[in-house]
Design an enzyme around this catalytic site. Structure first.
Site, PDB file in Angstrom:
ATOM      1  N   GLU A 100      -7.034  14.097  12.985  1.00  0.00           N
ATOM      2  CA  GLU A 100      -7.828  15.319  12.801  1.00  0.00           C
ATOM      3  C   GLU A 100      -8.381  15.826  14.136  1.00  0.00           C
ATOM      4  OE1 GLU A 100     -11.406  14.785  10.517  1.00  0.00           O
ATOM      5  OE2 GLU A 100     -11.484  16.901   9.914  1.00  0.00           O
ATOM      6  N   LYS A 121      -8.787  22.754   5.403  1.00  0.00           N
ATOM      7  CA  LYS A 121      -9.597  21.681   4.803  1.00  0.00           C
ATOM      8  C   LYS A 121     -10.516  22.235   3.718  1.00  0.00           C
ATOM      9  CE  LYS A 121     -12.618  17.876   6.443  1.00  0.00           C
ATOM     10  NZ  LYS A 121     -13.067  17.209   7.691  1.00  0.00           N
ATOM     11  N   CYS A 158      -9.232  14.487   6.146  1.00  0.00           N
ATOM     12  CA  CYS A 158     -10.441  13.675   6.226  1.00  0.00           C
ATOM     13  C   CYS A 158     -11.293  13.652   4.947  1.00  0.00           C
ATOM     14  CB  CYS A 158     -11.264  14.108   7.430  1.00  0.00           C
ATOM     15  SG  CYS A 158     -12.386  12.801   8.012  1.00  0.00           S
TER      16      CYS A 158
END
Lengths: 297, 297
Positions: free
Chosen positions: B47, B119, B156
């Site tokens: 990331e 995300k 994540c």
């Protein structure tokens, strides 16, 4: 951060089938008494703990086991009351002729029925012919309120479904509980057996992590022959365990011993862990509608 | 059951921040070349791999990193093309002044953009102030089609959400991929560090199990100081790993080394595992509508 009010002394009863229902429930009853004597306020039994795991074959004779459901409820009600424990049982429920459920009945420590849960996800694979016996549950995913907290009782195959655990959490469950009956086929390789056991542990620990809840899983032990001789039988792998809300192991039994497994669960840790990992805060619910579809093709 | 067509040589690049964006991307580029030389057809970066993990503080200066998004896309497009690999990058996207996303861009091996994922779940806790920088994604949970398969790219914090993994699986993802940046605070106890690392591994392995899919997780290493001095900093824990569709470990890196991690993923195993564990068959979708609610109180 634990205080005396947040600690819950719990016992899991991991056991064998003792050749008959009568012999088996006698052993279970004495183990519940041992659990209570050890201070347990919550006692959890394994899936279909009264009998052999009869779903190894499709045999209408086994449906007779369900006919004693009302008497079974009375029996375990009495065990809960005698021992002054909240008791999670797993019974075969005849609801009407030809309509059966795999039903967890939860008893309050005074023997009253706190609630029941009918297994929602029903497996069917060689040696586990549950779709023959069990109508999928119609009570939904509802925690059962007891004097020791709101219990998110689910059963066996449910354990593979994050949806079930999440729904219990969203409805306020304080502990996730899985009575289960799962084991190895002796013919599988050691590697496959390891993968299966570890997957089973992993998925249940993950429900603790995702939801910030302790998880109790109780599985049977012992080898049970396939009475039809089609397969050899199932070697139930035990490994009953409890983990905390970060998925951390609190107690973990082996694959063979019939025993009472004691553990102290700190219910306060859910609040502490959810404060540092506030997963419920950030769910993208407006993008989750696809979860109610079979497949998004 | 593997055959040559089902085997996918994959490389994960677990790395440090090298003091500047220029120095860091130079290292990454050489590691991608090493991955390609080693035969990888799919390369996954961690990331926000171009820079330090700047979300340790809320500082408008860091927003400038996002302004080069178009150039960054060109740069990594060229890296993918030069090395003839499908490349999963993780970039900071400026969409409009004051509107930024944490965006994974996936490149086809000819350098074209195969797709991107913004995300969806954004964390915010001390040292991880992502809600300051990143608007939650608005592209939903859509796998990205590439020459090596349909990639369920998530980022994540998404890894803690079974919903995200399931939606990718229901839309046909063949591999779940998590570029991530997570680490320890040195001040925490060893026990807490262990619980956090194990929870992180467990939840991602569980997505493999629940969905019968391989999972790739790539995390950074190295200590990065908190430039504001409010906290000490984060010691990124590495532990990049790949597991198969039963959650079984295929490769697992340590917590310190900057390196290319090679693994061969057998895509055929998804079919084999889903046949013995057909979890998608038995979902109780008519009872899942509560998943689209914040809480069921």
């Amino acid at each position: 951060m634990a205080n005396n009010n947040s600690l819950l002394k719990t016992a899991l009863i991991q056991q064998k089938f003792h050749g008959s229902k009568e012999a088996t429930i006698a052993v279970t009853s004495s183990l519940v008494a041992e659990a209570a004597k050890g201070g347990a306020k919550l006692v959890v039994l394994q899936e279909l703990h009264q009998t052999e795991y009869f779903c190894q074959s499709e045999n209408t004779e086994f449906c007779s086991y369900a006919n004693s459901f009302e008497e079974d409820v009375k029996y375990w009600s009495n065990v809960a009351k005698q021992n002054n424990v909240v008791l999670v049982s797993s019974l075969f429920e005849a609801r009407a002729p030809g309509l059966y459920h795999n039903t967890a009945v939860v008893f309050e420590c005074d023997g009253s029925v706190a609630g029941k849960y009918r297994k929602m996800h029903i497996p069917d694979d060689p040696g586990f012919y549950e779709k023959f016996y069990f109508t999928p549950g119609d009570l939904g995913f509802e925690p059962i309120t007891t004097s020791v907290g709101k219990l998110g009782v689910l059963v066996c195959w449910d354990q593979w479904y994050p949806e079930a655990a999440r729904l219990m959490a969203l409805r306020g469950a304080e502990i996730l509980i899985y009575p289960t009956a799962i084991g190895w086929f002796d013919g599988d390789t050691t590697e496959e057996k390891d993968r299966q056991l570890n997957a089973w542990i992993t998925i249940q620990r993950s429900h603790a992590v995702a939801n910030g809840l302790p998880v109790i899983s109780v599985n049977r032990v012992g080898f049970e022959k396939d009475s039809t001789g089609v397969l050899d039988g199932i070697r139930f792998w035990g490994n009953s365990f409890v983990c905390g809300p970060q998925g951390e192991s609190l107690v973990h039994a082996n694959s063979e011993d019939e025993k009472v497994i004691f553990v102290e669960i700190d219910k306060q840790r859910t609040t502490d862990v959810r404060r540092i990992w506030p997963f419920l805060r950030d769910r993208r619910i407006e993008n989750y509608s696809g979860l109610t579809k079979r497949y998004l093709d």
